[in-house]
Design a protein around this motif. Structure first.
Motif, short mmCIF file in Angstrom:
data_model
loop_
_atom_site.label_atom_id
_atom_site.label_comp_id
_atom_site.label_asym_id
_atom_site.label_seq_id
_atom_site.Cartn_x
_atom_site.Cartn_y
_atom_site.Cartn_z
N ASN A 130 44.01 -64.46 22.20
CA ASN A 130 43.10 -64.06 22.91
C ASN A 130 43.81 -62.84 23.32
O ASN A 130 44.79 -62.87 22.85
N PHE A 131 43.06 -61.95 23.99
CA PHE A 131 43.00 -60.87 24.40
C PHE A 131 42.16 -60.34 25.93
O PHE A 131 41.45 -60.97 25.81
N ASN A 132 42.77 -59.43 26.97
CA ASN A 132 42.32 -59.29 28.08
C ASN A 132 40.77 -58.27 27.75
O ASN A 132 40.79 -57.08 27.06
N VAL A 133 40.14 -59.27 27.20
CA VAL A 133 38.74 -58.80 27.50
C VAL A 133 37.73 -57.04 28.39
O VAL A 133 37.60 -57.40 27.98
N ILE A 134 38.19 -57.34 29.46
CA ILE A 134 37.90 -56.66 30.23
C ILE A 134 38.63 -55.07 29.62
O ILE A 134 38.43 -54.16 29.90
N VAL A 135 39.88 -55.08 30.09
CA VAL A 135 40.61 -53.83 29.76
C VAL A 135 40.19 -53.58 27.98
O VAL A 135 39.70 -52.40 27.46
N ALA A 136 39.76 -54.27 26.79
CA ALA A 136 39.56 -53.94 25.66
C ALA A 136 37.67 -53.06 25.75
O ALA A 136 37.24 -52.15 24.89
N GLN A 137 37.30 -53.91 26.40
CA GLN A 137 36.06 -53.43 26.51
C GLN A 137 35.39 -52.18 27.25
O GLN A 137 34.65 -51.08 26.63
N THR A 138 36.92 -52.41 28.34
CA THR A 138 36.46 -50.68 28.96
C THR A 138 36.80 -49.23 27.79
O THR A 138 36.32 -48.59 27.83
N ALA A 139 37.75 -49.41 26.62
CA ALA A 139 38.40 -48.77 25.40
C ALA A 139 37.48 -48.73 25.02
O ALA A 139 36.87 -47.64 24.33
N ALA A 140 36.63 -49.73 24.63
CA ALA A 140 35.23 -49.65 23.62
C ALA A 140 34.82 -48.83 24.04
O ALA A 140 33.91 -48.11 22.94
N SER A 141 33.90 -48.87 25.28
CA SER A 141 32.99 -47.77 26.26
C SER A 141 33.61 -46.39 25.81
O SER A 141 32.59 -45.85 26.26
N LEU A 142 34.43 -46.25 26.32
CA LEU A 142 34.94 -44.78 26.51
C LEU A 142 35.01 -44.40 24.93
O LEU A 142 35.15 -43.65 24.68
N LEU A 143 35.23 -45.51 24.01
CA LEU A 143 34.81 -45.02 23.01
C LEU A 143 33.27 -44.69 21.98
O LEU A 143 33.48 -43.35 21.48
N ALA A 144 32.98 -45.95 22.38
CA ALA A 144 31.31 -45.22 22.60
C ALA A 144 30.34 -43.86 23.48
O ALA A 144 30.45 -43.37 22.57
N LEU A 145 31.35 -43.09 24.30
CA LEU A 145 30.88 -42.42 25.48
C LEU A 145 31.43 -41.35 24.47
O LEU A 145 30.76 -39.92 24.40
#
Length: 412
Positions: A130-145
């Motif tokens: 498991n990992f912090n999904v909110i943290v990972a999704q925030t970083a992934a969203s920034l990557l998409a940007l």
């Protein structure tokens, strides 16, 4: 000071730390023109191995004191110094392709190779991690940007003038780069100030699969002592056969002081940067003798060298053999480092090219670079959306990286 040095050097002296003797040798041979480039390559490559291990150790020591999130942020920041140094050197020489491909390759290496190895090795003895999904999704969203900031100027150029340069390329790239830097600063405020509680929330830890523990009864008792009984309830019952159980971690005492860990981190990173710079120079000479594609050098070889610290740190903290299961730190190093390259290093290079003047560096990339980055970001977003990982996801990420490496090898 003696105690701090012993804590850094002694634990792995019989395995890899003896390779530290190659650090001054690698620096020395790079100064002699008569030394073959292949010798400079091998010596400096081996010299980076123990330095990356020490960097990993220092990061873990810092994480024990300031938290996994800040520890991963510091590691990613110091690791990206190598890419920044290499990029500035290539920028001064006006080698635009090397700058662009090495930065894209660094993002691919972190997203696919580093995180893929974390998922694979971390999932070998565990059903899932498991990992912090909110943290990972925030970083992934920034990557998409960040990907959008690359594809929009590229699409504009191809739509207006095809593959030829337009007068608006530099202006669009500079304006976009400034916006990207503002977004990155906002992200730092979000992570370290306004929402630091989210980033410091530890993820649920899991024990190894059934049969890997010596005493299953002790594991269940440890589970109940940890107060995780209610968290393991599914439909009103506890599945003791295949259920992933949260376990109580053993407390680890820091061996280094905060100052000692910071000095170790900074010193090892500086030496990695020096050795990596000589290694990069030798790579170009060696690969040219064998007529290797320049895209393969930029997308694959240079990022592997520059990201040696991230590879060692992320795989170490995700490796089940060490029983650490620190996937938040591994994700922070892999995804966080890619995001920092996209939103900080790349736009900073655009601004530096603007300051230097006369440099033909923009955010306009070719279709192959855009395509591989799009597929990588898309796959990573799919895999981290549930906040869990297993070894098969690691296979998917590493397989995509191998496919990209194969294509770049044959790229003209």
């Amino acid at each position: 000071i003696r105690t701090q040095l012993k804590a850094v050097l002694y634990p792995q002296w019989l395995t890899i730390n003896w390779l530290l003797v190659l650090v001054p040798i690698g620096i020395a041979v790079a100064q002699v023109d008569s030394i073959p480039a292949i010798a400079v390559f091998v010596i400096n490559f081996l010299a980076i191995v123990p330095l990356a291990g020490i960097l990993s150790y220092a990061t873990e020591e810092i994480a024990m004191r300031v938290g996994e999130t800040l520890g991963g942020l510091l590691n990613a920041s110091f690791g990206n110094a190598v890419e920044l140094i290499v990029g500035i050197i290539a920028l001064v020489k006006n080698e635009v392709i090397i700058v662009q491909t090495s930065l894209i390759g660094s993002m691919l290496s972190n997203l696919l190779l580093v995180m893929g190895m974390c998922f694979f090795f971390g999932g070998m003895n565990r059903l899932e991690q498991n990992f912090n999904v909110i943290v990972a999704q925030t970083a992934a969203s920034l990557l998409a940007l960040a990907f959008g900031c690359l594809i929009i100027p590229t699409a504009f150029t191809w739509g207006v003038g095809g593959s030829s340069k337009t007068n608006s390329d530099e202006k669009i790239s500079r304006g976009t780069a400034i916006i990207m830097l503002i977004v990155y600063i906002s992200y730092l405020i979000f992570q370290l100030k306004t929402h630091k509680e989210i980033y410091n929330t530890p993820s649920e830890k899991v024990e190894k699969r059934k049969g890997t523990n010596k005493d299953e009864g002790e594991s269940i008792q440890a589970l109940m002592r940890a107060g995780a009984g209610q968290a393991a309830i599914i439909g009103g019952s506890i599945n003791r056969e295949n259920l992933v159980h949260p376990v109580e971690e053993d407390e680890e005492d820091p061996q280094l002081s905060l100052v000692g860990a910071m000095v170790t981190l900074a010193g090892s990173t500086a030496l990695v940067g020096v050795c990596a710079e000589f290694l990069v120079d030798s790579i170009n000479k060696v690969t040219c003798q064998y007529h290797v594609s320049q895209y393969f050098v930029g997308l694959i070889l240079l990022p592997i060298v520059g990201n040696a610290a991230e590879h060692a740190t992320a795989v170490t903290v995700g490796n089940p053999k060490s029983c650490k299961d620190k996937m938040d730190l591994a994700i922070g190093v892999a995804v966080g480092s890619s995001m920092q390259i996209a939103l900080f290093v790349l736009p900073l290079m655009i601004v530096l090219a603007w300051i230097i003047g006369g440099r033909d560096l923009t955010l306009v990339f070719d279709d192959f670079q855009i395509a591989v980055l799009f597929v990588a970001v898309l796959l990573v977003n799919y895999l981290i959306s549930d906040g869990k990982s297993h070894w098969m996801e690691g296979v998917l990420l590493m397989s995509l990286y191998i496919i990209i490496a194969t294509c770049s090898w044959f790229y003209p």
